[in-house]
Design a protein around this motif. Structure first.
Motif, mmCIF file in Angstrom:
data_model
loop_
_atom_site.group_PDB
_atom_site.id
_atom_site.type_symbol
_atom_site.label_atom_id
_atom_site.label_comp_id
_atom_site.label_asym_id
_atom_site.label_seq_id
_atom_site.Cartn_x
_atom_site.Cartn_y
_atom_site.Cartn_z
ATOM 1 N N THR A 182 0.816 -1.210 0.000
ATOM 2 C CA THR A 182 0.000 0.000 0.000
ATOM 3 C C THR A 182 0.850 1.260 0.000
ATOM 4 O O THR A 182 0.337 2.342 -0.292
ATOM 5 N N VAL A 210 -1.498 -6.474 3.627
ATOM 6 C CA VAL A 210 -2.564 -6.884 2.715
ATOM 7 C C VAL A 210 -1.939 -7.731 1.614
ATOM 8 O O VAL A 210 -0.885 -7.378 1.077
ATOM 9 N N GLU A 225 -9.853 -6.794 2.428
ATOM 10 C CA GLU A 225 -9.506 -6.035 3.632
ATOM 11 C C GLU A 225 -10.426 -4.827 3.731
ATOM 12 O O GLU A 225 -10.480 -3.985 2.823
ATOM 13 N N ALA A 273 -7.260 4.456 0.340
ATOM 14 C CA ALA A 273 -7.558 3.721 -0.887
ATOM 15 C C ALA A 273 -6.832 4.319 -2.081
ATOM 16 O O ALA A 273 -6.250 3.593 -2.914
ATOM 17 N N THR A 301 -3.097 3.664 -1.982
ATOM 18 C CA THR A 301 -2.829 2.275 -2.365
ATOM 19 C C THR A 301 -2.813 2.123 -3.878
ATOM 20 O O THR A 301 -1.962 1.422 -4.444
ATOM 21 N N ILE A 344 -11.601 -1.039 -5.434
ATOM 22 C CA ILE A 344 -11.975 -0.206 -4.302
ATOM 23 C C ILE A 344 -13.478 0.045 -4.378
ATOM 24 O O ILE A 344 -13.977 0.526 -5.400
ATOM 25 N N LEU A 391 -10.896 -3.910 -1.538
ATOM 26 C CA LEU A 391 -10.782 -3.017 -0.382
ATOM 27 C C LEU A 391 -12.098 -2.262 -0.242
ATOM 28 O O LEU A 391 -12.235 -1.130 -0.710
#
Length: 534
Positions: free
Chosen positions: A165, A176, A182, A196, A199, A276, A333
């Motif tokens: 990330t 992760v 996650e 997010a 990442t 995401i 995520l």
């Protein structure tokens, strides 16, 4: 028979004088009677009896199927959600203002599908896959249904590769892995979307394809995300899907399934994909709104009884897949919002039980200006060290214990109790380590730089450093691996442990960088080369 012969067979001879006889007309008539009769086409037409609030009630389509796509006379599409005797509950994928009572509705005999393919990369689309960026039509390879059965156990493999990330607090303590689910959870304005986006930006150092699905977000918030991805050169490898809060709730409901269908295309090609979902709280509220309008029985917090299944069937489609199943992976995520740090609310507990861990962002840390505000006491990764390189695992092994002991002593020290030297040293060390975990937005850090900073913090090199000098000290230490220690990146990529000699070399280099920081600060204070008169 050619097209010309076919036309000649059914077109009667024109009665021009002297050109055709009665025998020619009879021969044409016999050919016409010998041709097979066309098959009748049955078209089912229903009527709208109720409409409003993003749903419609339709009658007259007794053969319609669940999740079938319907077309209204005005051009708006809808999805059959409720099947009842004599009536259908339909969620609309367009404005309900265009639909009138008594309007005709026709079946399509198809389910909702979205375009997939590499042409979607770099584009901004809506929940139906239509472009929203003004860059023209999308030349998709194919269309795939948004609903799909989750892969079985035999199609999955163990999660063993990390998904970096770029954030020290997450990569070190809550790692992760590729194929993991996650959860990012926290109150409003705690930095969930920032984690997010950082990442995604960190995947510029990898080959991971990214899909960002904004559900119920304002247009300006989505625009800032797009601008950040363009600035970080990740827009060309990302798909941005937006179902805004001003649109019909039906589009917000299907948006995450559409994003997952697009991700599954790349996964089937053997690629690693990051998805995401920002955020599933709005998604659950949209589904609750549709269910209540369709008069479904409400349950806890007025959510319908199948709200758990709505999210479970979505997130179960993520995972690390075997070579027989394509060899790719989908890392999910999902983001969920809490109210007043209430982790036991209905939707948060549902998603915590579905996912493989959670990253909890604490408002208490936000008030202390600790960003990212990851609470390591409540955050967990159920994959654990299996998705973490040995190099980073060795250094970060005591990080969680050090911080938990520090927070316990910090609460105890607030009573004004006299502390011994050992306790004071632990408090100083813990405060320095927590401060070292701070990180600015849109600045994901490579693993080698994270390693150098964490080693310096755990060795106590930041203990005697004032907080205002720490940012400059970390910047100097981050530059050290880039200049002198390329072997750190090699150890991480090869998943090998650091030797004692390697660790000592990093500590010596960090001490040198910190000495330079102190000398610069002294020179500035004394009016030296970095002073105001320089």
């Amino acid at each position: 028979m050619s097209k010309t012969d076919s036309l000649a067979a059914v077109t009667p001879p024109q009665p021009h004088v002297g050109l055709h006889s009665a025998g020619q007309f009879e021969a044409w008539r016999e050919r016409l009677l010998a041709m097979p009769a066309p098959k009748p086409v049955i078209t089912e037409v229903g009527k709208v009896t109720e409409v409003g609030g993003g749903v419609a009630i339709v009658t007259g389509l007794a053969r319609a199927l669940a999740d079938e796509l319907l077309v209204f006379e005005c051009g708006v599409h809808g999805i059959v959600l409720d099947l009842e005797p004599g009536r259908l509950g339909v969620i609309l994928l367009g404005p309900s203002e265009f639909i009138t009572l008594g309007e005709d509705v026709r079946r399509t005999r198809k389910v909702v599908s979205v375009p997939v393919g590499p042409a979607l990369l770099g584009r901004v689309v809506d929940a139906m896959g239509h472009p929203r960026d003004g860059l023209g039509p999308i030349e998709a390879i194919a269309e795939t249904p948004i609903e799909a059965e989750a892969p079985g156990i035999l199609s999955r493999s163990a999660i063993f590769k990390p998904l970096a990330t770029g954030l020290k607090a997450i990569d070190a303590a809550v790692p992760v892995g590729l194929g993991q689910r996650e959860l990012i959870i926290g109150d409003r304005q705690t930095g969930k979307t920032s984690i997010a986006i950082d990442t995604i930006l960190n995947q510029a150092r990898s080959e991971v394809t990214c899909v960002y699905c904004a559900i119920g977000q304002r247009g300006d918030a989505v625009s800032r995300v797009i601008a950040a991805l363009k600035k970080g050169d990740m827009m060309v490898r990302s798909i941005v899907m937006s179902a805004g809060d001003e649109e019909t709730p039906g589009l917000a409901y299907i948006a995450p399934y559409s994003a997952m269908a697009m991700a599954e295309y790349f996964s089937d090609q053997g690629q690693d994909v990051l998805v995401i979902f920002d955020d599933l709280t709005h998604h659950a509220r949209s589904y609750r709104e549709l269910s209540l309008l369709l008069r479904r029985p409400p349950g806890r917090e007025a959510f319908p009884g199948d709200i758990f299944y709505v999210h479970a069937r979505l997130l179960e489609r993520a995972g690390q897949f075997t070579q027989e199943a394509g060899g790719g992976s989908i890392t999910a995520l999902p983001v969920v919002e809490t109210q007043a740090e209430n982790l036991s609310a209905y939707i948060p507990t549902n998603l915590i039980s579905i996912t493989d861990g959670q990253i909890y962002l604490s408002p208490r840390l936000v008030r202390r200006n600790q960003f990212p505000a990851v609470d390591l006491g409540l955050s967990v990764s159920r994959v654990g060290g299996k998705a973490q390189s040995r190099t980073l695992r060795e250094v970060a092994g005591n990080l969680r214990v050090t911080l938990s002991q520090f927070e316990e002593l910090e609460d105890f020290a607030r009573f004004g109790t006299r502390l011994d030297d050992t306790t004071r040293a632990r408090l100083t060390r813990g405060a320095a380590v927590r401060t070292a975990l701070r990180q600015a937005e849109r600045d994901p850090m490579p693993a080698a730089e994270q390693l150098a900073v964490l080693i310096a913090a755990m060795e106590g090199l930041f203990d005697a450093l004032p907080e205002e000098q720490l940012s400059d000290a970390i910047s100097r230490i981050r530059a050290t691996p880039r200049k002198r220690f390329q072997f750190i990146g090699e150890r991480i990529s090869e998943n090998k442990e650091l030797s004692k000699e390697d660790r000592d070399r990093i500590i010596i280099a960090a001490r040198t960088a910190l000495s330079a920081t102190r000398s610069d600060q002294t020179s500035y204070t004394d009016g030296g080369s970095y002073g105001p008169d320089a």
